[in-house]
Design a protein around this motif. Structure first.
Motif, PDB file in Angstrom:
ATOM      1  N   GLU A 175       0.822  -1.204   0.000  1.00 38.35           N
ATOM      2  CA  GLU A 175       0.000   0.000   0.000  1.00 38.35           C
ATOM      3  C   GLU A 175       0.859   1.259   0.000  1.00 38.35           C
ATOM      4  O   GLU A 175       0.463   2.285  -0.561  1.00 38.35           O
ATOM      5  N   VAL A 176       2.037   1.210   0.627  1.00 40.00           N
ATOM      6  CA  VAL A 176       2.947   2.354   0.595  1.00 40.00           C
ATOM      7  C   VAL A 176       3.329   2.660  -0.858  1.00 40.00           C
ATOM      8  O   VAL A 176       3.286   3.810  -1.311  1.00 40.00           O
ATOM      9  N   VAL A 177       3.703   1.606  -1.593  1.00 36.79           N
ATOM     10  CA  VAL A 177       4.138   1.771  -2.977  1.00 36.79           C
ATOM     11  C   VAL A 177       2.974   2.232  -3.862  1.00 36.79           C
ATOM     12  O   VAL A 177       3.117   3.138  -4.690  1.00 36.79           O
ATOM     13  N   LYS A 178       1.797   1.619  -3.670  1.00 35.89           N
ATOM     14  CA  LYS A 178       0.638   1.978  -4.485  1.00 35.89           C
ATOM     15  C   LYS A 178       0.240   3.437  -4.281  1.00 35.89           C
ATOM     16  O   LYS A 178      -0.091   4.150  -5.227  1.00 35.89           O
ATOM     17  N   LYS A 179       0.268   3.884  -3.021  1.00 32.54           N
ATOM     18  CA  LYS A 179      -0.136   5.267  -2.749  1.00 32.54           C
ATOM     19  C   LYS A 179       0.865   6.242  -3.332  1.00 32.54           C
ATOM     20  O   LYS A 179       0.482   7.272  -3.904  1.00 32.54           O
ATOM     21  N   ALA A 180       2.152   5.945  -3.207  1.00 31.95           N
ATOM     22  CA  ALA A 180       3.169   6.823  -3.785  1.00 31.95           C
ATOM     23  C   ALA A 180       2.980   6.920  -5.296  1.00 31.95           C
ATOM     24  O   ALA A 180       3.110   8.007  -5.885  1.00 31.95           O
ATOM     25  N   ASN A 181       2.646   5.807  -5.938  1.00 22.88           N
ATOM     26  CA  ASN A 181       2.449   5.800  -7.387  1.00 22.88           C
ATOM     27  C   ASN A 181       1.196   6.580  -7.773  1.00 22.88           C
ATOM     28  O   ASN A 181       1.225   7.444  -8.656  1.00 22.88           O
ATOM     29  N   ARG A 182       0.078   6.306  -7.075  1.00 26.20           N
ATOM     30  CA  ARG A 182      -1.175   6.972  -7.429  1.00 26.20           C
ATOM     31  C   ARG A 182      -1.112   8.478  -7.174  1.00 26.20           C
ATOM     32  O   ARG A 182      -1.491   9.284  -8.019  1.00 26.20           O
ATOM     33  N   TYR A 183      -0.609   8.855  -6.000  1.00 28.01           N
ATOM     34  CA  TYR A 183      -0.591  10.269  -5.646  1.00 28.01           C
ATOM     35  C   TYR A 183       0.422  11.045  -6.491  1.00 28.01           C
ATOM     36  O   TYR A 183       0.215  12.227  -6.782  1.00 28.01           O
ATOM     37  N   SER A 184       1.513  10.412  -6.877  1.00 27.17           N
ATOM     38  CA  SER A 184       2.472  11.114  -7.735  1.00 27.17           C
ATOM     39  C   SER A 184       1.875  11.356  -9.117  1.00 27.17           C
ATOM     40  O   SER A 184       2.109  12.403  -9.726  1.00 27.17           O
ATOM     41  N   THR A 185       1.075  10.410  -9.609  1.00 31.46           N
ATOM     42  CA  THR A 185       0.415  10.599 -10.900  1.00 31.46           C
ATOM     43  C   THR A 185      -0.595  11.737 -10.829  1.00 31.46           C
ATOM     44  O   THR A 185      -0.645  12.605 -11.711  1.00 31.46           O
ATOM     45  N   LEU A 186      -1.422  11.749  -9.771  1.00 32.26           N
ATOM     46  CA  LEU A 186      -2.392  12.838  -9.617  1.00 32.26           C
ATOM     47  C   LEU A 186      -1.685  14.173  -9.401  1.00 32.26           C
ATOM     48  O   LEU A 186      -2.141  15.214  -9.874  1.00 32.26           O
ATOM     49  N   GLY A 187      -0.566  14.142  -8.686  1.00 32.94           N
ATOM     50  CA  GLY A 187       0.157  15.374  -8.396  1.00 32.94           C
ATOM     51  C   GLY A 187       0.772  16.023  -9.623  1.00 32.94           C
ATOM     52  O   GLY A 187       1.074  17.224  -9.598  1.00 32.94           O
ATOM     53  N   VAL A 188       0.970  15.264 -10.697  1.00 35.73           N
ATOM     54  CA  VAL A 188       1.515  15.832 -11.928  1.00 35.73           C
ATOM     55  C   VAL A 188       0.619  16.960 -12.435  1.00 35.73           C
ATOM     56  O   VAL A 188       1.099  17.958 -12.995  1.00 35.73           O
ATOM     57  N   LEU A 189      -0.690  16.834 -12.214  1.00 35.83           N
ATOM     58  CA  LEU A 189      -1.625  17.854 -12.692  1.00 35.83           C
ATOM     59  C   LEU A 189      -1.353  19.206 -12.045  1.00 35.83           C
ATOM     60  O   LEU A 189      -1.602  20.254 -12.643  1.00 35.83           O
ATOM     61  N   LYS A 190      -0.831  19.204 -10.816  1.00 37.77           N
ATOM     62  CA  LYS A 190      -0.501  20.467 -10.153  1.00 37.77           C
ATOM     63  C   LYS A 190       0.755  21.111 -10.730  1.00 37.77           C
ATOM     64  O   LYS A 190       1.011  22.292 -10.496  1.00 37.77           O
ATOM     65  N   LEU A 191       1.534  20.329 -11.477  1.00 46.05           N
ATOM     66  CA  LEU A 191       2.764  20.843 -12.076  1.00 46.05           C
ATOM     67  C   LEU A 191       2.608  21.103 -13.564  1.00 46.05           C
ATOM     68  O   LEU A 191       3.596  21.326 -14.263  1.00 46.05           O
ATOM     69  N   ALA A 192       1.374  21.082 -14.041  1.00 45.39           N
ATOM     70  CA  ALA A 192       1.129  21.126 -15.485  1.00 45.39           C
ATOM     71  C   ALA A 192       1.681  22.378 -16.147  1.00 45.39           C
ATOM     72  O   ALA A 192       2.027  22.364 -17.337  1.00 45.39           O
ATOM     73  N   ASP A 193       1.798  23.489 -15.413  1.00 47.21           N
ATOM     74  CA  ASP A 193       2.271  24.733 -16.013  1.00 47.21           C
ATOM     75  C   ASP A 193       3.745  24.996 -15.720  1.00 47.21           C
ATOM     76  O   ASP A 193       4.241  26.099 -15.945  1.00 47.21           O
ATOM     77  N   LYS A 194       4.456  23.981 -15.215  1.00 42.73           N
ATOM     78  CA  LYS A 194       5.860  24.149 -14.865  1.00 42.73           C
ATOM     79  C   LYS A 194       6.746  23.251 -15.714  1.00 42.73           C
ATOM     80  O   LYS A 194       6.377  22.116 -16.011  1.00 42.73           O
ATOM     81  N   ARG A 195       7.901  23.767 -16.079  1.00 47.92           N
ATOM     82  CA  ARG A 195       8.923  22.934 -16.699  1.00 47.92           C
ATOM     83  C   ARG A 195       9.877  22.490 -15.603  1.00 47.92           C
ATOM     84  O   ARG A 195      10.329  23.300 -14.787  1.00 47.92           O
ATOM     85  N   VAL A 196      10.172  21.216 -15.568  1.00 44.26           N
ATOM     86  CA  VAL A 196      11.030  20.679 -14.508  1.00 44.26           C
ATOM     87  C   VAL A 196      12.150  19.852 -15.131  1.00 44.26           C
ATOM     88  O   VAL A 196      12.130  19.545 -16.330  1.00 44.26           O
ATOM     89  N   SER A 197      13.116  19.506 -14.314  1.00 44.19           N
ATOM     90  CA  SER A 197      14.234  18.665 -14.748  1.00 44.19           C
ATOM     91  C   SER A 197      14.353  17.475 -13.821  1.00 44.19           C
ATOM     92  O   SER A 197      13.774  17.456 -12.728  1.00 44.19           O
ATOM     93  N   MET A 198      15.114  16.479 -14.223  1.00 47.09           N
ATOM     94  CA  MET A 198      15.341  15.333 -13.358  1.00 47.09           C
ATOM     95  C   MET A 198      16.150  15.742 -12.133  1.00 47.09           C
ATOM     96  O   MET A 198      16.006  15.159 -11.057  1.00 47.09           O
ATOM     97  N   GLY A 199      17.008  16.757 -12.285  1.00 51.04           N
ATOM     98  CA  GLY A 199      17.734  17.267 -11.131  1.00 51.04           C
ATOM     99  C   GLY A 199      16.785  17.841 -10.086  1.00 51.04           C
ATOM    100  O   GLY A 199      16.965  17.622  -8.878  1.00 51.04           O
ATOM    101  N   GLN A 200      15.750  18.564 -10.547  1.00 53.20           N
ATOM    102  CA  GLN A 200      14.755  19.089  -9.618  1.00 53.20           C
ATOM    103  C   GLN A 200      13.978  17.955  -8.962  1.00 53.20           C
ATOM    104  O   GLN A 200      13.641  18.030  -7.783  1.00 53.20           O
ATOM    105  N   ALA A 201      13.678  16.925  -9.729  1.00 52.47           N
ATOM    106  CA  ALA A 201      12.960  15.781  -9.175  1.00 52.47           C
ATOM    107  C   ALA A 201      13.759  15.163  -8.030  1.00 52.47           C
ATOM    108  O   ALA A 201      13.216  14.862  -6.956  1.00 52.47           O
ATOM    109  N   LEU A 202      15.062  14.982  -8.250  1.00 51.71           N
ATOM    110  CA  LEU A 202      15.910  14.406  -7.209  1.00 51.71           C
ATOM    111  C   LEU A 202      16.007  15.336  -6.008  1.00 51.71           C
ATOM    112  O   LEU A 202      15.905  14.896  -4.852  1.00 51.71           O
TER     113      LEU A 202
END
Length: 266
Positions: A175-202
């Motif tokens: 459930e820890v893994v599933k929630k991290a996956n689901r919430y990260s997918t939904l959270g992408v919508l909050k970043l829709a107007d931002k350009r990001v990098s893998m460095g920022q992700a880390l």
């Protein structure tokens, strides 16, 4: 005595829904806001006396606002399927409703149980989400896909209950893994107007780990505190990484159809 409705949002929570409903059988009405569960969640809830309202999932903010609209009584208690009301909270609420509550909305502390123990640090105790007890019409949720905010529609500030409900956010590591996956997918919508990098992700992921493990003293919770911090790292890292993936829109490698070379027979 003023009457109270309880609403519960759910999708495929058959393993949890009975415990949650059992903790609020004292309420005047229980409304299950279900989003087309396929595991019998709605059937179990109906058999226990809940009224079922089917609401297509369009984000948690929208779902909660629709659930409020389905409640019929003056006061509303919001309980999720990973939460359980306690006798102390029940009695505190009933005492409030027997008189004249000083506030129109109340934050409710939560006591979290994870990996066989009560978590006392990591930002998990006492922790609060949006007001969970409120007069109908006193608040609305911001219609965000995840981690939805709220807006008070009353001049009175939110109060706080003294006693805590229980939360069992994860019953196992899956459930820890599933929630991290689901919430990260939904959270992408909050970043829709931002350009990001893998460095920022880390960087965001590492900061999420440090914040929960060091500054919120998760290290004092032992292994549960470490897993909580790691889960926050994963959810945050993949939220930004998934946004990076969507903005880059990498093409898949392609090749022409392969046929037998000339002169080669089957």
């Amino acid at each position: 005595m003023q009457k109270i409705s309880v609403y519960i949002i759910a999708y495929n929570e058959a393993a949890k829904i009975a415990d949650t409903i059992n903790s609020v059988l004292w309420a005047d009405e229980i409304v299950l806001a279900d989003s087309a569960s396929t595991d019998g969640t709605d059937r179990i809830a109906a058999e226990m006396g809940a009224r079922i309202v089917q609401i297509p999932f369009e984000g948690f903010g929208h779902l909660r606002n629709r659930a409020i609209a389905a409640c019929t009584h003056e006061w509303i208690l919001s309980i999720d399927t990973d939460e359980q009301c306690t006798p102390e909270v029940r009695d505190e609420i009933l005492s409030l409703l027997a008189g004249s509550p000083s506030h129109d909305a109340y934050l409710v502390p939560r006591r979290n149980y994870f990996m066989g123990q009560w978590v006392t640090h990591s930002g998990w105790y006492p922790n609060f989400r949006q007001p969970q007890l409120f007069r109908k019409g006193a608040m609305r949720y911001v219609e965000s896909p995840v981690h939805e905010g709220y807006e008070l529609l009353t001049p009175k500030p939110a109060g706080r209950l003294q006693h805590a409900i229980w939360q069992v956010p994860f019953r196992n590591f899956e459930e820890v893994v599933k929630k991290a996956n689901r919430y990260s997918t939904l959270g992408v919508l909050k970043l829709a107007d931002k350009r990001v990098s893998m460095g920022q992700a880390l960087a965001h992921g590492v900061w999420a780990f440090i914040k929960h493990y060091i500054f919120k003293k998760g290290f004092l919770d032992g292994w549960p505190g470490f897993v909580i911090a790691l889960g926050n790292f994963e959810g945050t890292f993949y939220r930004y990484a998934k946004r990076y993936e969507s903005q880059e829109a990498w093409p898949l490698p392609r090749q022409s159809p392969l046929r037998r070379p000339d002169g080669v027979r089957s």
